[in-house]
Design a protein around this motif. Structure first.
Motif, PDB file in Angstrom:
ATOM      1  N   LEU A 104      35.544  61.150  76.493  1.00 20.37           N
ATOM      2  CA  LEU A 104      34.671  62.096  77.191  1.00 20.37           C
ATOM      3  C   LEU A 104      35.470  63.125  77.988  1.00 20.37           C
ATOM      4  O   LEU A 104      34.985  64.227  78.240  1.00 20.37           O
ATOM      5  CB  LEU A 104      33.718  61.347  78.134  1.00 20.37           C
ATOM      6  CG  LEU A 104      32.588  60.559  77.479  1.00 20.37           C
ATOM      7  CD1 LEU A 104      31.765  59.836  78.520  1.00 20.37           C
ATOM      8  CD2 LEU A 104      31.699  61.476  76.645  1.00 20.37           C
ATOM      9  N   SER A 105      36.690  62.777  78.377  1.00 21.50           N
ATOM     10  CA  SER A 105      37.519  63.705  79.151  1.00 21.50           C
ATOM     11  C   SER A 105      37.853  64.951  78.353  1.00 21.50           C
ATOM     12  O   SER A 105      38.198  65.989  78.916  1.00 21.50           O
ATOM     13  CB  SER A 105      38.806  63.007  79.609  1.00 21.50           C
ATOM     14  OG  SER A 105      39.669  62.763  78.512  1.00 21.50           O
ATOM     15  N   LYS A 106      37.735  64.882  77.016  1.00 18.68           N
ATOM     16  CA  LYS A 106      38.033  66.022  76.146  1.00 18.68           C
ATOM     17  C   LYS A 106      36.754  66.696  75.638  1.00 18.68           C
ATOM     18  O   LYS A 106      36.816  67.585  74.783  1.00 18.68           O
ATOM     19  CB  LYS A 106      38.893  65.565  74.968  1.00 18.68           C
ATOM     20  CG  LYS A 106      40.222  64.956  75.393  1.00 18.68           C
ATOM     21  CD  LYS A 106      40.948  64.342  74.213  1.00 18.68           C
ATOM     22  CE  LYS A 106      42.227  63.640  74.666  1.00 18.68           C
ATOM     23  NZ  LYS A 106      42.904  62.942  73.547  1.00 18.68           N
ATOM     24  N   GLU A 107      35.613  66.268  76.152  1.00 19.57           N
ATOM     25  CA  GLU A 107      34.324  66.782  75.685  1.00 19.57           C
ATOM     26  C   GLU A 107      34.026  68.146  76.302  1.00 19.57           C
ATOM     27  O   GLU A 107      34.077  68.308  77.529  1.00 19.57           O
ATOM     28  CB  GLU A 107      33.218  65.786  76.057  1.00 19.57           C
ATOM     29  CG  GLU A 107      31.826  66.183  75.626  1.00 19.57           C
ATOM     30  CD  GLU A 107      31.727  66.373  74.128  1.00 19.57           C
ATOM     31  OE1 GLU A 107      31.567  67.533  73.701  1.00 19.57           O
ATOM     32  OE2 GLU A 107      31.801  65.365  73.403  1.00 19.57           O
ATOM     33  N   ASP A 108      33.716  69.137  75.459  1.00 23.74           N
ATOM     34  CA  ASP A 108      33.397  70.470  75.988  1.00 23.74           C
ATOM     35  C   ASP A 108      31.890  70.716  76.075  1.00 23.74           C
ATOM     36  O   ASP A 108      31.464  71.767  76.554  1.00 23.74           O
ATOM     37  CB  ASP A 108      34.069  71.562  75.159  1.00 23.74           C
ATOM     38  CG  ASP A 108      33.536  71.627  73.727  1.00 23.74           C
ATOM     39  OD1 ASP A 108      33.015  70.601  73.239  1.00 23.74           O
ATOM     40  OD2 ASP A 108      33.662  72.691  73.087  1.00 23.74           O
ATOM     41  N   ARG A 109      31.102  69.746  75.638  1.00 24.80           N
ATOM     42  CA  ARG A 109      29.649  69.853  75.802  1.00 24.80           C
ATOM     43  C   ARG A 109      29.228  69.226  77.136  1.00 24.80           C
ATOM     44  O   ARG A 109      29.953  68.422  77.714  1.00 24.80           O
ATOM     45  CB  ARG A 109      28.932  69.135  74.655  1.00 24.80           C
ATOM     46  CG  ARG A 109      29.145  69.763  73.305  1.00 24.80           C
ATOM     47  CD  ARG A 109      28.613  68.887  72.191  1.00 24.80           C
ATOM     48  NE  ARG A 109      29.360  67.647  72.054  1.00 24.80           N
ATOM     49  CZ  ARG A 109      29.093  66.687  71.175  1.00 24.80           C
ATOM     50  NH1 ARG A 109      28.078  66.835  70.336  1.00 24.80           N
ATOM     51  NH2 ARG A 109      29.833  65.599  71.119  1.00 24.80           N
ATOM     52  N   THR A 110      28.049  69.583  77.619  1.00 25.10           N
ATOM     53  CA  THR A 110      27.493  68.930  78.799  1.00 25.10           C
ATOM     54  C   THR A 110      27.265  67.458  78.457  1.00 25.10           C
ATOM     55  O   THR A 110      26.797  67.128  77.368  1.00 25.10           O
ATOM     56  CB  THR A 110      26.159  69.599  79.196  1.00 25.10           C
ATOM     57  OG1 THR A 110      26.405  70.982  79.472  1.00 25.10           O
ATOM     58  CG2 THR A 110      25.563  68.942  80.424  1.00 25.10           C
ATOM     59  N   ILE A 111      27.602  66.574  79.382  1.00 25.92           N
ATOM     60  CA  ILE A 111      27.512  65.129  79.147  1.00 25.92           C
ATOM     61  C   ILE A 111      26.328  64.553  79.932  1.00 25.92           C
ATOM     62  O   ILE A 111      26.159  64.848  81.113  1.00 25.92           O
ATOM     63  CB  ILE A 111      28.803  64.422  79.597  1.00 25.92           C
ATOM     64  CG1 ILE A 111      30.013  64.991  78.844  1.00 25.92           C
ATOM     65  CG2 ILE A 111      28.708  62.909  79.393  1.00 25.92           C
ATOM     66  CD1 ILE A 111      31.347  64.659  79.484  1.00 25.92           C
ATOM     67  N   VAL A 112      25.517  63.732  79.263  1.00 20.19           N
ATOM     68  CA  VAL A 112      24.373  63.100  79.915  1.00 20.19           C
ATOM     69  C   VAL A 112      24.532  61.580  79.841  1.00 20.19           C
ATOM     70  O   VAL A 112      24.737  61.017  78.756  1.00 20.19           O
ATOM     71  CB  VAL A 112      23.034  63.507  79.259  1.00 20.19           C
ATOM     72  CG1 VAL A 112      21.859  62.935  80.047  1.00 20.19           C
ATOM     73  CG2 VAL A 112      22.910  65.029  79.166  1.00 20.19           C
ATOM     74  N   LEU A 113      24.438  60.927  80.994  1.00 17.79           N
ATOM     75  CA  LEU A 113      24.563  59.472  81.087  1.00 17.79           C
ATOM     76  C   LEU A 113      23.377  58.881  81.832  1.00 17.79           C
ATOM     77  O   LEU A 113      22.724  59.568  82.630  1.00 17.79           O
ATOM     78  CB  LEU A 113      25.835  59.088  81.865  1.00 17.79           C
ATOM     79  CG  LEU A 113      27.192  59.575  81.394  1.00 17.79           C
ATOM     80  CD1 LEU A 113      28.248  59.199  82.423  1.00 17.79           C
ATOM     81  CD2 LEU A 113      27.544  58.957  80.059  1.00 17.79           C
ATOM     82  N   TYR A 114      23.120  57.605  81.591  1.00 14.93           N
ATOM     83  CA  TYR A 114      22.178  56.833  82.398  1.00 14.93           C
ATOM     84  C   TYR A 114      22.986  55.911  83.304  1.00 14.93           C
ATOM     85  O   TYR A 114      24.070  55.461  82.932  1.00 14.93           O
ATOM     86  CB  TYR A 114      21.289  55.956  81.520  1.00 14.93           C
ATOM     87  CG  TYR A 114      20.235  56.682  80.705  1.00 14.93           C
ATOM     88  CD1 TYR A 114      19.795  57.951  81.045  1.00 14.93           C
ATOM     89  CD2 TYR A 114      19.672  56.067  79.586  1.00 14.93           C
ATOM     90  CE1 TYR A 114      18.822  58.595  80.300  1.00 14.93           C
ATOM     91  CE2 TYR A 114      18.697  56.701  78.831  1.00 14.93           C
ATOM     92  CZ  TYR A 114      18.276  57.964  79.190  1.00 14.93           C
ATOM     93  OH  TYR A 114      17.315  58.594  78.453  1.00 14.93           O
ATOM     94  N   GLU A 115      22.445  55.596  84.486  1.00 14.26           N
ATOM     95  CA  GLU A 115      23.102  54.599  85.314  1.00 14.26           C
ATOM     96  C   GLU A 115      22.112  53.931  86.256  1.00 14.26           C
ATOM     97  O   GLU A 115      21.132  54.543  86.707  1.00 14.26           O
ATOM     98  CB  GLU A 115      24.252  55.217  86.113  1.00 14.26           C
ATOM     99  CG  GLU A 115      25.202  54.197  86.712  1.00 14.26           C
ATOM    100  CD  GLU A 115      25.657  53.129  85.710  1.00 14.26           C
ATOM    101  OE1 GLU A 115      24.901  52.152  85.481  1.00 14.26           O
ATOM    102  OE2 GLU A 115      26.750  53.277  85.131  1.00 14.26           O
ATOM    103  N   ALA A 116      22.372  52.647  86.523  1.00 12.37           N
ATOM    104  CA  ALA A 116      21.567  51.863  87.448  1.00 12.37           C
ATOM    105  C   ALA A 116      22.149  52.013  88.853  1.00 12.37           C
ATOM    106  O   ALA A 116      23.345  52.276  89.010  1.00 12.37           O
ATOM    107  CB  ALA A 116      21.577  50.395  87.024  1.00 12.37           C
ATOM    108  N   PRO A 117      21.329  51.838  89.891  1.00 10.35           N
ATOM    109  CA  PRO A 117      21.800  52.077  91.267  1.00 10.35           C
ATOM    110  C   PRO A 117      22.983  51.211  91.692  1.00 10.35           C
ATOM    111  O   PRO A 117      23.886  51.686  92.372  1.00 10.35           O
ATOM    112  CB  PRO A 117      20.561  51.791  92.119  1.00 10.35           C
ATOM    113  CG  PRO A 117      19.640  51.007  91.243  1.00 10.35           C
ATOM    114  CD  PRO A 117      19.904  51.475  89.857  1.00 10.35           C
ATOM    115  N   HIS A 118      23.001  49.933  91.264  1.00  8.89           N
ATOM    116  CA  HIS A 118      24.070  49.039  91.719  1.00  8.89           C
ATOM    117  C   HIS A 118      25.427  49.351  91.083  1.00  8.89           C
ATOM    118  O   HIS A 118      26.453  48.867  91.549  1.00  8.89           O
ATOM    119  CB  HIS A 118      23.686  47.571  91.471  1.00  8.89           C
ATOM    120  CG  HIS A 118      23.536  47.215  90.017  1.00  8.89           C
ATOM    121  ND1 HIS A 118      22.411  47.534  89.291  1.00  8.89           N
ATOM    122  CD2 HIS A 118      24.377  46.573  89.157  1.00  8.89           C
ATOM    123  CE1 HIS A 118      22.555  47.102  88.057  1.00  8.89           C
ATOM    124  NE2 HIS A 118      23.741  46.525  87.945  1.00  8.89           N
TER     125      HIS A 118
END
Length: 281
Positions: free
Chosen positions: A150-164
């Motif tokens: 992902l560090s080399k990704e030139d597109r916008t990155i979308v992730l999900y994450e839980a609060p904890h």
């Protein structure tokens, strides 16, 4: 005649996040396969829908999937729903869809709410091209490998994450990607929906003081064209200009074309490459 598998999007927060068509389909099908039957039952009660429910989730998909396929073969119509949003995105729905196609069963989408798209469009970051990663791997080694890519990704990155896990993920993103811009979207379409626009470094500091609450969508900017160019140039720093030139000659390029390509790769002038090559000779 076989039945049909419907992929029904359900609300991601606000109970009004459902289409008229989805309500009709959920009423008309013979069976609803739900990720969490207790959660879905609350939605069905709110919509006054009495269709029978069965469970289909990550822990029973291997055994339940074939059972649902058999019911579809017998002519039953089944609606698949996730706890929130569109089934088949970061959930076991994709496995059931694959089984359905393998058994020549029609699969129909019933579009609606999607946290990926909803988070992206209110992020304030580029929506032209994006890469959806869902949840990052829990395993540390896999997580690091994924972040490295992902560090080399030139597109916008979308992730999900839980609060904890949010703080730990933000720290890992900062370490792997640097201080990129990020939009942290919390509680989409709910009463306390929030969009926090900042840098990764600022987000880490913020959540050291504020306890994360709710489900999160993280939208991170991709590498700029300038940064991509710098990475490409640095890639060639491990070999000399002469070695670089010879790589293209070995590929069958003539000297003029090889020098032109070396100059482009390294971000330098063709004259500089010419002088170095002929000086060596």
């Amino acid at each position: 005649m076989p039945g049909r598998l419907y992929l029904c999007a359900t609300p991601i927060g606000n109970l009004e996040d459902i289409t008229y068509r989805a309500v009709r389909i959920l009423k008309e099908v013979d069976l609803i396969a739900a990720e969490d039957t207790r959660h879905t039952k609350k939605l069905l009660n709110h919509l006054e829908i009495n269709t029978p429910l069965t469970s289909y989730h990550e822990h029973n998909k291997a055994t339940k999937g074939p059972i649902l396929i058999e019911k579809l073969k017998e002519g039953l119509n089944i609606a698949l729903v996730s706890d929130a949003g569109t089934p088949g995105i970061s959930d076991p729905g994709e496995d059931l869809v694959r089984l359905a196609h393998e058994n020549n069963i029609l699969v129909t989408p019933v579009p609606g709410a999607s946290a990926v798209i909803s988070g992206l469009i209110i992020s304030g970051l580029s929506t032209r091209r994006f890469a959806f990663e869902g949840f990052l791997p829990a395993d540390n080694k896999e997580r690091k490998e994924r972040l490295k890519k992902l560090s080399k990704e030139d597109r916008t990155i979308v992730l999900y994450e839980a609060p904890h896990r949010l703080s730990k993920t933000l720290e890992a993103l900062y370490e792997a990607l640097g201080n990129r811009k990020i939009s942290i979207i919390r509680e989409l379409t709910k009463q306390y929906e929030e969009v926090k626009q900042c840098t990764l470094e600022e987000s880490i500091i913020y959540y050291q003081e504020v306890s994360p609450k709710g489900e999160f969508v993280l939208v991170i900017e991709g590498l700029s064209d300038e940064e991509m160019k710098e990475i490409e140039i640095k890639k060639w720093e491990t070999i000399s200009i002469d070695e670089h030139f010879k790589l293209y000659i070995d590929e069958g390029k003539d000297q003029k074309e090889a020098m032109k390509l070396v100059a482009k790769d390294r971000g330098i002038s063709k004259r500089e490459v010419y002088q170095i090559i002929h000086q060596i000779k």
